[in-house]
Design a protein around this motif. Structure first.
Motif, PDB file in Angstrom:
ATOM      1  N   TRP A  18      12.689  11.678 -10.311  1.00 22.08           N
ATOM      2  CA  TRP A  18      11.971  12.275 -11.318  1.00 22.08           C
ATOM      3  C   TRP A  18      10.915  13.312 -10.331  1.00 22.08           C
ATOM      4  O   TRP A  18      10.640  14.291 -10.374  1.00 22.08           O
ATOM      5  N   PHE A  19      10.280  12.350  -9.566  1.00 19.91           N
ATOM      6  CA  PHE A  19       9.131  13.042  -8.803  1.00 19.91           C
ATOM      7  C   PHE A  19       9.747  14.480  -7.869  1.00 19.91           C
ATOM      8  O   PHE A  19       9.051  15.246  -7.770  1.00 19.91           O
ATOM      9  N   HIS A  20      10.620  14.118  -7.050  1.00 16.85           N
ATOM     10  CA  HIS A  20      11.148  15.127  -6.153  1.00 16.85           C
ATOM     11  C   HIS A  20      12.066  16.339  -6.836  1.00 16.85           C
ATOM     12  O   HIS A  20      12.015  17.434  -6.161  1.00 16.85           O
ATOM     13  N   GLU A  21      12.308  16.108  -8.087  1.00  8.10           N
ATOM     14  CA  GLU A  21      13.185  17.199  -8.922  1.00  8.10           C
ATOM     15  C   GLU A  21      12.025  17.785  -9.817  1.00  8.10           C
ATOM     16  O   GLU A  21      12.172  18.738 -10.339  1.00  8.10           O
ATOM     17  N   GLY A  22      10.794  17.225  -9.760  1.00 10.18           N
ATOM     18  CA  GLY A  22       9.873  17.615 -10.649  1.00 10.18           C
ATOM     19  C   GLY A  22      10.118  17.691 -12.174  1.00 10.18           C
ATOM     20  O   GLY A  22       9.584  18.562 -12.851  1.00 10.18           O
ATOM     21  N   ASN A  23      11.034  16.630 -12.377  1.00 10.09           N
ATOM     22  CA  ASN A  23      11.263  16.435 -13.700  1.00 10.09           C
ATOM     23  C   ASN A  23      10.191  15.629 -14.559  1.00 10.09           C
ATOM     24  O   ASN A  23       9.753  14.628 -13.877  1.00 10.09           O
ATOM     25  N   VAL A  24      10.134  15.994 -15.641  1.00  9.65           N
ATOM     26  CA  VAL A  24       9.357  15.184 -16.573  1.00  9.65           C
ATOM     27  C   VAL A  24      10.184  14.537 -17.615  1.00  9.65           C
ATOM     28  O   VAL A  24      10.888  15.020 -18.391  1.00  9.65           O
ATOM     29  N   GLY A  41       1.025  10.145  -6.556  1.00 11.46           N
ATOM     30  CA  GLY A  41       1.841  11.418  -6.488  1.00 11.46           C
ATOM     31  C   GLY A  41       3.122  11.136  -7.222  1.00 11.46           C
ATOM     32  O   GLY A  41       3.923  12.071  -7.078  1.00 11.46           O
ATOM     33  N   HIS A  42       3.179  10.262  -8.104  1.00  9.30           N
ATOM     34  CA  HIS A  42       4.381  10.181  -8.804  1.00  9.30           C
ATOM     35  C   HIS A  42       4.302  10.985 -10.018  1.00  9.30           C
ATOM     36  O   HIS A  42       3.708  11.855 -10.106  1.00  9.30           O
ATOM     37  N   VAL A  43       5.381  11.015 -10.902  1.00 12.34           N
ATOM     38  CA  VAL A  43       5.818  11.937 -11.886  1.00 12.34           C
ATOM     39  C   VAL A  43       4.670  11.695 -13.120  1.00 12.34           C
ATOM     40  O   VAL A  43       3.703  11.032 -13.053  1.00 12.34           O
ATOM     41  N   ALA A  44       4.723  12.509 -14.135  1.00 10.05           N
ATOM     42  CA  ALA A  44       3.883  12.803 -15.112  1.00 10.05           C
ATOM     43  C   ALA A  44       3.543  11.504 -16.087  1.00 10.05           C
ATOM     44  O   ALA A  44       4.377  10.455 -15.727  1.00 10.05           O
ATOM     45  N   SER A  45       2.422  11.333 -16.420  1.00 15.60           N
ATOM     46  CA  SER A  45       2.087  10.246 -17.377  1.00 15.60           C
ATOM     47  C   SER A  45       2.800  10.125 -18.611  1.00 15.60           C
ATOM     48  O   SER A  45       3.484  11.098 -19.258  1.00 15.60           O
ATOM     49  N   ALA A  46       2.723   8.907 -19.337  1.00 14.23           N
ATOM     50  CA  ALA A  46       3.472   8.861 -20.494  1.00 14.23           C
ATOM     51  C   ALA A  46       2.867   9.857 -21.589  1.00 14.23           C
ATOM     52  O   ALA A  46       3.880  10.469 -22.383  1.00 14.23           O
ATOM     53  N   ILE A  47       1.721   9.984 -21.542  1.00  7.04           N
ATOM     54  CA  ILE A  47       1.164  11.421 -22.530  1.00  7.04           C
ATOM     55  C   ILE A  47       1.862  12.705 -22.228  1.00  7.04           C
ATOM     56  O   ILE A  47       2.311  13.223 -23.072  1.00  7.04           O
ATOM     57  N   GLU A  48       1.909  13.108 -20.975  1.00  6.14           N
ATOM     58  CA  GLU A  48       2.715  14.321 -20.574  1.00  6.14           C
ATOM     59  C   GLU A  48       3.979  14.026 -20.893  1.00  6.14           C
ATOM     60  O   GLU A  48       4.384  15.252 -21.501  1.00  6.14           O
ATOM     61  N   CYS A  49       4.798  13.091 -20.782  1.00  4.92           N
ATOM     62  CA  CYS A  49       6.103  13.018 -21.189  1.00  4.92           C
ATOM     63  C   CYS A  49       6.295  13.349 -22.607  1.00  4.92           C
ATOM     64  O   CYS A  49       7.122  14.044 -23.233  1.00  4.92           O
TER      65      CYS A  49
END
Length: 132
Positions: A18-24, A41-49
């Protein structure tokens, strides 16, 4: 134990992908993995998802999560009132851990961003404890 390691490795792989693909991810997928740390530097938070998946505002997402938390507390409290074969000291430990997590994350992420509230909580527990 091997099965748990496999699950953890898959979770780390999903997170990295998810992080490397910029995927939420969807909120459901995020909650399954739930091992992200945004500061590292990991992916979005639960709120952002949740915001992305349901096209709602951050405030609406917070309101929904708070509603889920309130319902979870109701379930926990009701569960404590029912007879069970589980020893009470074990249940008490789980309840106390849940209380700590609730305090740490009630308003903000006080674990990652320690502020006055968390410092006061720690001081009242360790420096100025209430005698029992």
């Amino acid at each position: 134990m091997f099965c748990q390691m496999k699950i953890q490795i898959v979770a780390y792989f999903d997170e990295a992908q998810w992080f490397h693909e910029g995927n939420v991810p969807t909120i459901d997928k995020y909650m399954q993995v739930a091992r992200f740390e945004q500061e590292r530097g990991h992916v979005a938070s639960a709120i952002e998802c949740y915001v992305k998946q349901y096209s709602v505002s951050k405030q609406q997402a917070y309101d929904e999560f708070n509603k889920q938390i309130a319902n979870a507390w109701k379930d926990i409290n009701q569960g404590f009132l029912r007879p069970t074969s589980m020893p009470v000291p074990i249940l008490t430990g789980v309840l106390n851990l849940t209380r700590v997590v609730d305090i740490i994350y009630k308003e903000n992420d006080e674990y990652t961003h320690v502020g006055k509230v968390m410092k006061d909580n720690i001081a009242s527990l360790l420096i100025d404890p209430v005698p029992v």
